[in-house]
Design a protein around this motif. Sequence first.
Motif, PDB file in Angstrom:
ATOM      1  N   GLU A  18       8.932  -6.565  -6.108  1.00  0.00           N
ATOM      2  CA  GLU A  18       8.019  -7.704  -6.229  1.00  0.00           C
ATOM      3  C   GLU A  18       7.487  -8.072  -4.845  1.00  0.00           C
ATOM      4  OE1 GLU A  18      10.576 -10.624  -7.889  1.00  0.00           O
ATOM      5  OE2 GLU A  18      10.520  -9.781  -9.926  1.00  0.00           O
ATOM      6  N   HIS A  19       6.222  -8.471  -4.809  1.00  0.00           N
ATOM      7  CA  HIS A  19       5.584  -8.876  -3.550  1.00  0.00           C
ATOM      8  C   HIS A  19       4.884 -10.220  -3.764  1.00  0.00           C
ATOM      9  CE1 HIS A  19       6.437  -4.825  -2.143  1.00  0.00           C
ATOM     10  NE2 HIS A  19       5.847  -4.364  -3.226  1.00  0.00           N
ATOM     11  N   LYS A  31      -0.437 -15.366  -0.901  1.00  0.00           N
ATOM     12  CA  LYS A  31      -1.380 -15.484   0.211  1.00  0.00           C
ATOM     13  C   LYS A  31      -2.735 -14.888  -0.168  1.00  0.00           C
ATOM     14  CE  LYS A  31       2.212 -15.278   3.784  1.00  0.00           C
ATOM     15  NZ  LYS A  31       2.773 -14.483   4.907  1.00  0.00           N
ATOM     16  N   GLU A  32      -2.702 -13.746  -0.869  1.00  0.00           N
ATOM     17  CA  GLU A  32      -3.940 -13.105  -1.312  1.00  0.00           C
ATOM     18  C   GLU A  32      -4.673 -13.977  -2.324  1.00  0.00           C
ATOM     19  OE1 GLU A  32      -2.171  -8.539  -0.806  1.00  0.00           O
ATOM     20  OE2 GLU A  32      -2.414  -9.427  -2.805  1.00  0.00           O
ATOM     21  N   ALA A  33      -3.921 -14.602  -3.232  1.00  0.00           N
ATOM     22  CA  ALA A  33      -4.538 -15.464  -4.243  1.00  0.00           C
ATOM     23  C   ALA A  33      -5.173 -16.699  -3.602  1.00  0.00           C
ATOM     24  CB  ALA A  33      -3.503 -15.887  -5.279  1.00  0.00           C
ATOM     25  N   LYS A  34      -4.514 -17.257  -2.605  1.00  0.00           N
ATOM     26  CA  LYS A  34      -5.079 -18.422  -1.902  1.00  0.00           C
ATOM     27  C   LYS A  34      -6.342 -18.039  -1.144  1.00  0.00           C
ATOM     28  CE  LYS A  34      -0.792 -21.070  -1.440  1.00  0.00           C
ATOM     29  NZ  LYS A  34       0.263 -21.578  -0.509  1.00  0.00           N
ATOM     30  N   ALA A  49      -1.263  -4.644 -11.198  1.00  0.00           N
ATOM     31  CA  ALA A  49       0.046  -4.016 -11.020  1.00  0.00           C
ATOM     32  C   ALA A  49      -0.156  -2.614 -10.447  1.00  0.00           C
ATOM     33  CB  ALA A  49       0.767  -3.941 -12.363  1.00  0.00           C
ATOM     34  N   ILE A  50       0.666  -2.231  -9.496  1.00  0.00           N
ATOM     35  CA  ILE A  50       0.484  -0.970  -8.782  1.00  0.00           C
ATOM     36  C   ILE A  50       1.618   0.005  -9.108  1.00  0.00           C
ATOM     37  CG2 ILE A  50       0.209   0.126  -6.529  1.00  0.00           C
ATOM     38  CD1 ILE A  50      -2.074  -1.775  -7.262  1.00  0.00           C
ATOM     39  N   LYS A  51       1.256   1.155  -9.630  1.00  0.00           N
ATOM     40  CA  LYS A  51       2.236   2.201  -9.954  1.00  0.00           C
ATOM     41  C   LYS A  51       2.997   2.620  -8.698  1.00  0.00           C
ATOM     42  CE  LYS A  51       2.468   6.774 -12.167  1.00  0.00           C
ATOM     43  NZ  LYS A  51       1.695   7.836 -12.858  1.00  0.00           N
ATOM     44  N   ASP A  52       4.272   2.908  -8.860  1.00  0.00           N
ATOM     45  CA  ASP A  52       5.111   3.335  -7.740  1.00  0.00           C
ATOM     46  C   ASP A  52       4.724   4.760  -7.321  1.00  0.00           C
ATOM     47  OD1 ASP A  52       7.096   3.697  -5.872  1.00  0.00           O
ATOM     48  OD2 ASP A  52       8.730   3.872  -7.319  1.00  0.00           O
ATOM     49  N   GLU A  53       3.519   4.851  -6.854  1.00  0.00           N
ATOM     50  CA  GLU A  53       2.935   6.103  -6.360  1.00  0.00           C
ATOM     51  C   GLU A  53       1.967   5.813  -5.223  1.00  0.00           C
ATOM     52  OE1 GLU A  53       0.068   9.751  -7.995  1.00  0.00           O
ATOM     53  OE2 GLU A  53       0.977   8.348  -9.414  1.00  0.00           O
ATOM     54  N   PHE A  54       1.376   4.616  -5.261  1.00  0.00           N
ATOM     55  CA  PHE A  54       0.354   4.228  -4.289  1.00  0.00           C
ATOM     56  C   PHE A  54       0.964   3.287  -3.256  1.00  0.00           C
ATOM     57  CE2 PHE A  54      -1.591   4.794  -8.498  1.00  0.00           C
ATOM     58  CZ  PHE A  54      -2.354   5.916  -8.234  1.00  0.00           C
ATOM     59  N   GLN A  65       5.057  -3.616  -7.788  1.00  0.00           N
ATOM     60  CA  GLN A  65       4.979  -2.182  -8.074  1.00  0.00           C
ATOM     61  C   GLN A  65       5.697  -1.900  -9.393  1.00  0.00           C
ATOM     62  OE1 GLN A  65       6.401  -1.810  -3.794  1.00  0.00           O
ATOM     63  NE2 GLN A  65       5.735   0.291  -4.198  1.00  0.00           N
ATOM     64  N   THR A  66       5.265  -0.861 -10.079  1.00  0.00           N
ATOM     65  CA  THR A  66       5.776  -0.613 -11.426  1.00  0.00           C
ATOM     66  C   THR A  66       6.543   0.696 -11.536  1.00  0.00           C
ATOM     67  OG1 THR A  66       3.663   0.403 -12.063  1.00  0.00           O
ATOM     68  CG2 THR A  66       3.919  -1.959 -12.478  1.00  0.00           C
TER      69      THR A  66
END
Length: 232
Positions: free
Chosen positions: A78-79, A85-88, A108-113, A153-154
């Motif tokens: 989780e980040h 910060k990005e949402a703000k 959501a970012i696959k655990d590849e990128f 990451q997923t």
Amino acid sequence: MMIDRRTLIKGAGAALTAAAALGPHGARAQAADPLCYASVRELIAMFRARKASPVDLLKAQIKRVEAYNPKVNCITYEHFDQALKEAKASEDRYRRGTARPLDGITVAIKDEFSRPGWRTTQGSLIYKDSPPATESSAIADALEAAGAVMPFQTTVPEFYLFLGASTRAWGTTRNPWNLEYSPGGSSAGSGAALAAGFATLAMGSDMGGSIRIPASQCGLYGFKPPFGRVAG
């Protein structure tokens, strides 16, 4: 007794709706903040009209992650602090009238990128404690430039080589509609996260069905980019 096609379809639809509403496994059947399942177009319209903000969206989806991911198990890292910060920052751009194409939309970012500071494990114990990345994948750079928010990451099968995700590194990822079923793979966690309302969009990759299979098994739309058309 003969039943006409329209009556049969109507009855089947009612039965499926009842099963989803009554079943304990359907994450979406539980009371959800409407933001969690809103489309990109709907969210951007709300952001522009100040009816909701990127921070509202992120917080609603984090609440959903905390409630349901212990059962679905589709997230590696989780980040949330970085994502907030990005949402703000997205919220500020909407306020100034300088919003980007995907500003405030969670992906959501696959655990590849990779992104700087993130670990890419490929679903394997071999890489679970590997050094954090120092560079971004091209697609992560593109999403960041478009204003997207990337909160986690997923999960994936080990080295992306299975049609589900059950690994020693991360355990078993389950389909949020029914925890007895798989979400498919190899973009298993991305499909499950999207179906569970944890993010508005999700990144996957596909060589032999790794986007198409999770999309079909989780009731989603999946797009497999043509080679040479979209940076990876």
